[in-house]
Write a protein that holds these residues in place. Sequence first.
Motif, PDB file in Angstrom:
ATOM      1  N   GLU A  75       0.859  -1.192   0.000  1.00  0.00           N
ATOM      2  CA  GLU A  75       0.000   0.000   0.000  1.00  0.00           C
ATOM      3  C   GLU A  75       0.887   1.232   0.000  1.00  0.00           C
ATOM      4  O   GLU A  75       1.721   1.412   0.895  1.00  0.00           O
ATOM      5  N   ARG A  76       0.737   2.094  -1.001  1.00  0.00           N
ATOM      6  CA  ARG A  76       1.589   3.261  -1.147  1.00  0.00           C
ATOM      7  C   ARG A  76       0.794   4.543  -0.903  1.00  0.00           C
ATOM      8  O   ARG A  76      -0.342   4.669  -1.388  1.00  0.00           O
ATOM      9  N   VAL A  77       1.421   5.441  -0.168  1.00  0.00           N
ATOM     10  CA  VAL A  77       0.833   6.762   0.059  1.00  0.00           C
ATOM     11  C   VAL A  77       1.935   7.800  -0.093  1.00  0.00           C
ATOM     12  O   VAL A  77       3.123   7.506   0.071  1.00  0.00           O
ATOM     13  N   PHE A  78       1.558   9.017  -0.415  1.00  0.00           N
ATOM     14  CA  PHE A  78       2.493  10.128  -0.556  1.00  0.00           C
ATOM     15  C   PHE A  78       2.314  11.073   0.635  1.00  0.00           C
ATOM     16  O   PHE A  78       1.184  11.466   0.961  1.00  0.00           O
ATOM     17  N   VAL A  79       3.427  11.395   1.291  1.00  0.00           N
ATOM     18  CA  VAL A  79       3.407  12.328   2.410  1.00  0.00           C
ATOM     19  C   VAL A  79       4.078  13.612   1.948  1.00  0.00           C
ATOM     20  O   VAL A  79       5.249  13.600   1.550  1.00  0.00           O
ATOM     21  N   SER A  80       3.353  14.696   2.002  1.00  0.00           N
ATOM     22  CA  SER A  80       3.860  15.975   1.498  1.00  0.00           C
ATOM     23  C   SER A  80       3.934  16.990   2.628  1.00  0.00           C
ATOM     24  O   SER A  80       2.994  17.139   3.412  1.00  0.00           O
ATOM     25  N   PHE A  81       5.071  17.669   2.711  1.00  0.00           N
ATOM     26  CA  PHE A  81       5.252  18.787   3.632  1.00  0.00           C
ATOM     27  C   PHE A  81       5.324  20.055   2.776  1.00  0.00           C
ATOM     28  O   PHE A  81       6.157  20.145   1.866  1.00  0.00           O
ATOM     29  N   LEU A  82       4.456  21.001   3.054  1.00  0.00           N
ATOM     30  CA  LEU A  82       4.388  22.229   2.261  1.00  0.00           C
ATOM     31  C   LEU A  82       4.501  23.444   3.168  1.00  0.00           C
ATOM     32  O   LEU A  82       4.066  23.421   4.324  1.00  0.00           O
ATOM     33  N   ARG A  83       5.089  24.481   2.607  1.00  0.00           N
ATOM     34  CA  ARG A  83       5.268  25.715   3.371  1.00  0.00           C
ATOM     35  C   ARG A  83       4.965  26.897   2.458  1.00  0.00           C
ATOM     36  O   ARG A  83       5.438  26.948   1.321  1.00  0.00           O
ATOM     37  N   ASP A  84       4.207  27.824   2.987  1.00  0.00           N
ATOM     38  CA  ASP A  84       3.941  29.055   2.259  1.00  0.00           C
ATOM     39  C   ASP A  84       5.191  29.938   2.325  1.00  0.00           C
ATOM     40  O   ASP A  84       5.616  30.351   3.416  1.00  0.00           O
ATOM     41  N   ILE A  85       5.845  30.170   1.197  1.00  0.00           N
ATOM     42  CA  ILE A  85       7.118  30.907   1.192  1.00  0.00           C
ATOM     43  C   ILE A  85       6.943  32.307   0.608  1.00  0.00           C
ATOM     44  O   ILE A  85       7.887  32.890   0.096  1.00  0.00           O
ATOM     45  N   THR A  86       5.727  32.825   0.702  1.00  0.00           N
ATOM     46  CA  THR A  86       5.500  34.177   0.173  1.00  0.00           C
ATOM     47  C   THR A  86       6.413  35.189   0.867  1.00  0.00           C
ATOM     48  O   THR A  86       7.123  35.968   0.219  1.00  0.00           O
ATOM     49  N   ARG A  87       6.415  35.138   2.220  1.00  0.00           N
ATOM     50  CA  ARG A  87       7.247  36.103   2.958  1.00  0.00           C
ATOM     51  C   ARG A  87       8.728  35.809   2.753  1.00  0.00           C
ATOM     52  O   ARG A  87       9.554  36.725   2.699  1.00  0.00           O
TER      53      ARG A  87
END
Length: 820
Positions: free
Chosen positions: A317-329
Amino acid sequence: MGRISIILFVCLLGVGVTFITYLGRTVVSDLDALSTARHDDINWNMSQLEIETLNLNSAAHNAVHGHDSDLSVFRKRYDIYYSRVRTLTQSAFYNVISKEPDAQVGLAAIAGFMDEVTPIVDGPDAGLRAALPDVQRRVEDLRPQVRDLSLAGIQVFAKEDAMRRAALSQTLVKLAASIFGLILFLLFALATLLKVHRRRQQAAHENLVMRSRFEVTLASSLDAVLVVDTNGRIMDFNGAAETVFGYSRAEALGGDMADMIVPQHMREMHRKGMARFLETGKRKIVGAGRVRLDGLRKSGEVFPVELSISLSEVNGERVFVSFLRDITRELETEAQVRAARDKAQEGEKAKSDLLTVMSHEMRTPLNGILGSLALLDKERFDDRQKRLLNSISVSGELLLSHVNDVLDLSSLEKDAPRREKVNFDLAGLLQQVTESLMANAEARGNRLLLTRLSDDLKTVTGAKRALQQCLVNLLGNAIKFTADGRVSVEAERLNGGDLVEIRVSDTGVGIAPENMDRIFDEFVTIDTAYARQNTGTGLGLAITKRLVEGMGGTLEAESLLGEGSLFTLRVPLPVAQVEPHLGTHVSSKTADSQSYAHRALVVDDNDINRMILREMLLGAGLRVEEAADGFEAIKHISQERFDIVFLDISMPGIDGIETLHRIRQLPVDWRNLPAIAVTAHAAPKDHNAIMQASFLDLLVKPVHPREIEAKLASVLAQDTGTTSVSRLETAGANFRAQFGEAEYRKALTTFETELNELHHELAGLAALTDEARSKAHKLSGSAAILGQSATHARLQTIEHCETEAWDELKEHLFETSGKA
C-alpha cells in the motif's frame, strides 16, 4: 513470527504426531500379540499329541492282547493321531519349531513312524494284526521323542515371547521418548508463541505511541502536511494545512488533491506526472528534496510554496506524504536581501569607481605638475626659485603618495594578491632604502643609522617589493615623527633560521598607550588637531601590517610617549643559493647626442598632458605630432606614417583602446605601428584590461622623462629589429647629461637588482614564459636608456627567443655570464 516459521512449526508438529501414532500402533499390535497366549495353545497341542500318542499306544496294546478285539478302534485312534499330527505340521507354529534342531528330531521320528505305519493301518486286517506288536513297540519308542518335541516347542515359543516382550519394551521406550520430545517441542512452541505475542503487544504499543506522536506532530507542525493515496485522494490534512489552504480537515479528507490545492496551470502536469509514476515508477518531484512550486488556496489565490514529497509503502500500500510551506514572505525577504546585496555591491563598485576616477582625475593634473618640473632646467633658477620649485615638487610627490596609499589599500582589500617571491640582496635593499630617505632624515635634523647584526643577509628569497614598501613606510613614519633625533634600522637573522627581524626605532614623539591599539587601523592619525604637524592619510601602518601578514610575517609596535617608538618586523627570508648572473657592462664612453629621427604621435584630450609628453619626446630626440582625441589620431595615422603612437586611454568620444582598434583596421602599411598606452588609472585590473589590447607597453601618469626614454629605447629597438651599440651608449650619456651622475648610478643599481632577479627566475625555468619575456622586454628598455648595450642585446635575444631554442640559449647565456 513469519509465514515460513509457522509452516515449519506445523510440519515438525505433524511429523512428531505421526511418529508417535506409529509407535502407539506398534505397541497395540505387540500387546495384541502377547495377549493371544500362543504358548497355551502350543502346550495344549503338544499335550494332546502326547495324549494321542498314549491313546494310540493303549489302542495298540489292546489290539495286541485282545484277539477278538476290533481293529476299528485302533484304526480310529490312529486316524485321530494322524489328524493331530497333520494339524500340528500344517499350523503356523510348525514353521517356527521346525527350524529348531531339537524339534526336528522329534518331527522326523513322527514323520517316519507315520510313513511306515500308515500303509499298514490302511492295509488288510490280517496284516495290521500281524504288525500290531511292532506298531506298539514303535509307539512305545516314539513317546520320548514326542515328549522332547513338546518340550522343544515350549522352549521355542517361550523364547519368541521373550523377544516380543523386549521389542515391546523398546517400542514403549521410544514412544515415551517421542512423547517427551513432543511435549518439549510443544513447550518450546508455546514459549515462542508467548514471546511472539509479547513482541506483537510491544510492537502494537510502539505503533500506538508512534501513531500518537505522528498525529501530534502533524497537528503541531508549522508546515502543512498532506497524506495522499495513489488515486490522489487526501487521507490526512493537518491544522497547518487548514491554515495554509483554507480548507477544514473535514472538507479536505477524501477530496481530490489536484482539484483542491494544485493551480489550474499545473494541474495537467501533475496528473501526467502521477500517471507516469504509477506506470513506470519514474520520479521527478517525489523524493527530490525541497521543490518550489505554486499552490492554490480555497479562495482561488495562487501562492508560492516549498514542498517535499516522500513515498511510503507498507505491504504493497503506497501513500504520498507531502510537507508544504507558504514561502511568500520568504521570497519577499530573499528579494529584499538580494536587493540589499546588489545595493552593497553597487556601493562597493561605486567606491571602486570613485577611487579609479579620483586616481585618474588627481593623477592627470599631477602629471602636468610633476612632468613640467621634470622638464625644467633648474640650474637656470636662483636659490629662491629652486626652493619654490622644490616645494612644488615635494607637495606633488606627497599628494601622489597619498593617492597611491588609497589605491594600495583598495588593491589589498579586493585582491589580496600573492606576493611574488624572488631572490634579492637584502643588505643592498636595506642600504638603498636608508640612503633614499637619508635626505628626508637630514632635513629634520635626524641621524639615520643602519646596522646589520648578521652576516647572512645578502641574497635571500622573499617578496622584495612588499618588504621595500614596508621599510619605506616604517622609516618614513619614524622620520616624520622625529626631529633632531635618531632613527635606527637593525636587521638580524634569528637563530640562524629563515626568520629575519628588522627593527625600526626612533627617538621621536612616541605614542600614548591609549592609542597603541589603533595605530594599525585604517585612516587613523593620532594627531587629529587642526594644527597637526604631520600630514598623512593614516593608511601607511595599516598597509604595512597587511603586507607583512601577506608575507607570512608579524609586525609589533612598542612606544613610550615622549621617548620614541620601536617597530619590530619579522618576515621569513631564507638564504638563497647564489649563482652567477648575466652580468652588466657599464660603459664609460660618452658620445654626442644623436637624434632617433623617429616620428611620434601624442594623443591626449588634456592640453597640459599632451604638452608635457610632447616636450619629453622632443627631449628624447623625436619629432612629435599631436592629436586632441581618438578621431583626430585616426585621421593623422591614415594620412601620415608614424613610428610610434602614445595613446591616452580616457578620452571623450572614443577611448584609447577603441582608437587603437580602429587604427589597426586602417588600410595603410603602418597600421601596426608600436603603441604605448598612457593612463592615470593605477589599478592592476585596469592595466590588465588595457594590455589585452595590442599595446606594446603602458605608462602611468605622472610620466617621468626617464620612463619615456626606457619605453622608447625598448619599443623602437624592437620595431627596427636592432639597436646599434653607439646609439645605446649615446642614450646612457644623454641620461647622465640630463639627470646627473648620481641619478645615473642610482638607476643603474636598481637596474642591476632587477636584472639579478630575472637571472634567478630564468635559471629555474624549464621553458620560457610570457611573464619572463615581458620582464626581459622591460629590462631591455632600461638597459637601452642606461647605455648597457651588451646586456640590452642579451635581453632582446631572450625576449624574442623561440620556444624550441630556449634550452640552447639558456645554456649559452649562463656559460658566458659575467664575461661581458
